[in-house]
Design a protein around this motif. Structure first.
Motif, short mmCIF file in Angstrom:
data_model
loop_
_atom_site.label_atom_id
_atom_site.label_comp_id
_atom_site.label_asym_id
_atom_site.label_seq_id
_atom_site.Cartn_x
_atom_site.Cartn_y
_atom_site.Cartn_z
N ILE A 166 3.38 14.65 39.45
CA ILE A 166 2.20 12.89 40.09
C ILE A 166 3.52 12.06 40.34
O ILE A 166 4.52 11.68 40.08
CB ILE A 166 2.23 13.10 38.40
CG1 ILE A 166 1.79 13.46 38.05
CG2 ILE A 166 1.60 11.50 38.22
CD1 ILE A 166 1.17 13.53 35.74
N THR A 172 4.03 11.30 31.91
CA THR A 172 3.30 10.60 33.27
C THR A 172 3.74 9.87 34.71
O THR A 172 3.55 9.89 35.54
CB THR A 172 1.70 10.85 33.26
OG1 THR A 172 1.40 10.19 32.80
CG2 THR A 172 1.14 12.79 32.43
N GLY A 216 4.62 7.05 39.78
CA GLY A 216 4.65 8.55 39.08
C GLY A 216 5.73 9.11 38.46
O GLY A 216 7.01 9.58 38.86
N THR A 272 -2.23 15.47 38.89
CA THR A 272 -2.77 14.43 38.18
C THR A 272 -2.55 14.42 36.29
O THR A 272 -2.56 15.68 36.09
CB THR A 272 -4.13 14.31 38.64
OG1 THR A 272 -4.73 15.33 38.06
CG2 THR A 272 -4.29 13.91 40.12
#
Length: 202
Positions: free
Chosen positions: A71, A179, A89, A28
């Motif tokens: 991610i 990310t 992600g 994350t």
């Protein structure tokens, strides 16, 4: 969790058995922000972001910190009559994303199938194949600055895309951990078969 002396054998497609002095799997963006805020790694280069490991050739152990982008997630964040905006992600497998979009009849990236690597690496290289480049469907990306731990959003202009090039290969090289990437896909796909080899095959 931060680990030491981790083998990179299974994390690079050349299968080179070298070790990373420091290793962190990032699931994350909050994990990464907290880590950078609480540790000194952002001021002690080198830091290497690792996705699929398809464009890396290690010749020695890596004496810095390797951040493995794990991610995941796919989310439609907006849509209109003709387009879908899909936020993905950075650790998602790129070809897996292409298959997912095809399964939902969303067009725009089908020519980019079978390109190895992860979604987070796609804007860095401005990946392309068979007459299509990522920049044609790119909307925006989110990234963490590895020295300040601040979040940044890059739109199309800020990425400064060129042929297999972007700002992330120039002055921003090695400074950001991507990310999420948001792409703009068509609900009414039009197949691009203009590339010579594709046209000849068809």
């Amino acid at each position: 969790m931060l680990q030491q002396n981790v083998s990179l054998l299974s994390y690079n497609t050349f299968g080179i058995d070298v070790k990373a002095r420091w290793w962190l799997e990032v699931w994350t963006e909050e994990t990464l922000v907290e880590f950078l805020a609480d540790n000194n790694f952002h001021t002690l280069p080198p830091i290497l972001t690792l996705g699929g490991g398809s464009n890396l050739l290690f010749v020695n152990d890596f004496e810095g910190l390797v951040l493995k982008n794990n991610i995941l997630g796919k989310e439609v964040v907006a849509e209109d009559k003709t387009n879908v905006y899909l936020r993905v992600g950075g650790g998602e497998n790129w070809h897996g994303l292409v298959e997912y979009c095809l399964g939902n009849n969303w067009g725009g990236i089908e020519n980019l199938s079978l390109i190895p690597g992860c979604v987070g690496a796609a804007p860095i290289q401005n990946i392309g194949a068979y007459g299509v480049e990522l920049k044609q469907v790119f909307h925006s990306l989110e990234a963490i600055h590895l020295q300040t731990a601040n979040r940044h959003v890059f739109d199309h202009k800020a990425c400064r895309f060129g042929y297999r090039d972007s700002v992330f290969k120039q002055e921003a090289k090695g400074l950001f951990f991507i990310t999420h990437v948001t792409v703009k896909l068509s609900k009414y796909p039009v197949i691009n078969a203009s590339y010579g080899m594709v046209k000849a095959e068809l």
